[in-house]
Scaffold this active site. Structure first.
Site, short mmCIF file in Angstrom:
data_model
loop_
_atom_site.label_atom_id
_atom_site.label_comp_id
_atom_site.label_asym_id
_atom_site.label_seq_id
_atom_site.Cartn_x
_atom_site.Cartn_y
_atom_site.Cartn_z
N TYR A 70 5.15 -7.80 -1.23
CA TYR A 70 6.51 -8.37 0.13
C TYR A 70 7.26 -9.43 -0.96
O TYR A 70 6.86 -10.46 -2.19
CB TYR A 70 5.29 -9.17 0.57
N TYR A 78 -1.06 -1.88 -0.67
CA TYR A 78 -1.01 -2.69 -1.26
C TYR A 78 -2.70 -3.39 -0.83
O TYR A 78 -3.26 -3.11 -0.38
CB TYR A 78 -0.73 -3.54 -0.75
N HIS A 134 2.45 0.47 6.28
CA HIS A 134 3.24 0.10 7.30
C HIS A 134 4.38 -0.88 7.42
O HIS A 134 4.69 -1.31 5.85
CB HIS A 134 1.99 -0.64 8.01
N HIS A 157 5.74 -4.06 10.26
CA HIS A 157 5.19 -4.62 11.16
C HIS A 157 6.97 -4.65 11.93
O HIS A 157 7.80 -4.53 11.28
CB HIS A 157 5.65 -5.92 10.13
#
Lengths: 186, 242
Positions: B108, B147, B160, B162
């Site tokens: 991220y 991860y 995924h 969000h």
């Protein structure tokens, strides 16, 4: 035809990337403006107030990665009357002490409901966003149905912001434990 | 005039409980008191709305919305699309959807993420769009990587994305996650498994959609989201409520 509600999943620790990108470190995303940074247009009528507080977990440690959203009526008790998203704000708590600060106006009561600001709390470890309300200790609470339904005075007081000099109020959110905030199934 | 009928109550049998021991972060963050029930007032039936003026032309294209001019994010290019509906299968039009995700390596772009996978200089990891009048949305991105995360020692998140969904009222506000069909981490993930109903998990799992896949360009994944609907005013439902 009917459909079944989608399940919630935690907002996780990186919610800021999507909702308050400047807090995540994406300074120039969306023109550098985080949606919900301003709750009302600057010229909205009403008494200016500042609500500050912290979010705490079950051990009393500050929660450093929560995101809060706020939704409130204006000084005439109207929702959504001051521009499309007027009355709505979003804050990431700070990474040092889990603090937030909301500069807004005092909402008016609506019908039986006393003046309050609605709050929605999401964070890592919260599976389904938590709804609560900020009421004000020096505003009349009358027949407010939520406050009236809470019999335990210490539980009720978890929803009431304390005046803190000048135009300030303090409202802390305790996710769990002795001082647990009252949360609602909205 | 906006619709002022109350929303159906939250179906808690489809939602994860607050306390889920295998997802350790919930242990100290789950309220222990029962949620207080609430009748919907004017503030639950209304909510913020957002117009096209807040959305930039590339906000729904994560492949280029953070990239240098002429550059693109690294990874498998995909389109995610679907409808935002309510329980009555009615479209939820003109509402804001926001997305965020890890990059193709599972990292991220967030100051708190220290995973060893490298950042992609051309990938920010967030996007947003408004649903159209049919509740339809689409965005382009790269497929995020799985991860590891600190929970039980060797936990890996399935790939995924969000999603943050506004609705037409505050009571509809939802944050959830979208998974990908066939990901072997779905049954192993303590966050996914906070949801008890396997079919509710399936409904968070996007399906490969070959009909909308563009040959030699990107694959499409289909993901529909369902928010709470408004109560019917029909007589039989009134009886049911008694």
């Amino acid at each position: 035809m009917s459909c079944l509600q989608s399940a919630s999943q935690t907002a996780g620790p990186y919610v800021h990337i999507g909702c308050t990108p400047s807090v995540a470190g994406l300074k120039d995303m969306y023109g550098g403006y985080d949606l919900g940074a301003d709750i009302f247009p600057p010229n909205v009528p009403g008494r200016r107030i500042v609500i500050v507080g912290q979010v705490f977990d079950g051990t009393g440690d500050p929660v450093l990665d929560a995101m809060l959203e706020f939704w409130q009526a204006d000084s005439n008790g109207r929702y959504g009357a001051n521009g499309p998203s007027g009355g709505w704000a979003r804050r990431a708590v700070d990474a040092d002490a889990g603090r937030y600060r909301l500069e807004t106006i005092l909402p008016a009561a609506t019908g039986e409901e006393a003046a309050h600001v609605k709050v929605w709390v999401v964070a890592r470890g919260i599976n389904l966003g938590l709804h609560t309300r900020i009421y004000f200790e020096d505003e009349p609470q009358g027949q407010d149905p939520i406050l009236a339904s809470i019999k335990d005075p210490s539980r009720r007081s978890s929803l009431i912001a304390q005046r803190s000099g000048g135009d300030g109020y303090i409202f802390n959110i305790h996710l769990q434990g002795e001082k647990e905030t009252v949360f609602m199934n909205v | 005039m906006s619709d002022i009928r109350p929303f159906n109550s939250q179906d808690m049998s489809l939602q994860p409980p607050a306390l889920t021991l295998d997802y350790r972060s919930s242990r100290l963050r789950a309220p222990s008191h029962k949620l207080l029930s609430l009748e919907h007032g004017p503030g639950e039936l209304t909510g913020p709305t957002f117009g096209h003026d807040v959305i930039g032309p590339n906000d729904h294209d994560l492949i280029i919305n953070y990239a240098a001019p002429g550059a693109a994010a690294i990874g498998e290019q995909i389109m995610v699309h679907g409808h935002l509906l309510d329980e009555n299968a009615r479209p939820v039009p003109q509402v804001l959807l926001e997305f965020w995700q890890a990059n193709a390596g599972g990292r991220y772009r967030h100051k708190k993420d220290g995973y060893l996978a490298p950042l992609d200089p051309n990938f920010g990891g967030c996007g947003r769009t408004l649903t159209d009048e049919k509740g339809y949305f689409s965005f382009r991105t790269v497929r995020p990587g799985p991860y590891p995360w600190p929970n039980g020692g060797n936990d890996w998140r399935p790939a995924h994305i969000h999603f943050s969904c506004f609705g037409q009222g505050w009571a509809q506000r939802l944050i959830t996650q979208m998974y990908f069909e066939g990901d072997p981490h779905i049954p192993l993930c303590p966050i996914v498994q906070t949801i008890a109903d396997p079919q509710a998990i399936d409904r968070l799992t996007a399906l490969l959609d070959m009909a909308h896949t563009v040959p030699m360009e990107f694959r499409a994944f289909r993901f529909d989201i369902v928010l709470r609907g408004r109560t019917s005013t029909r007589f039989e439902n009134k009886l049911e409520g008694n």
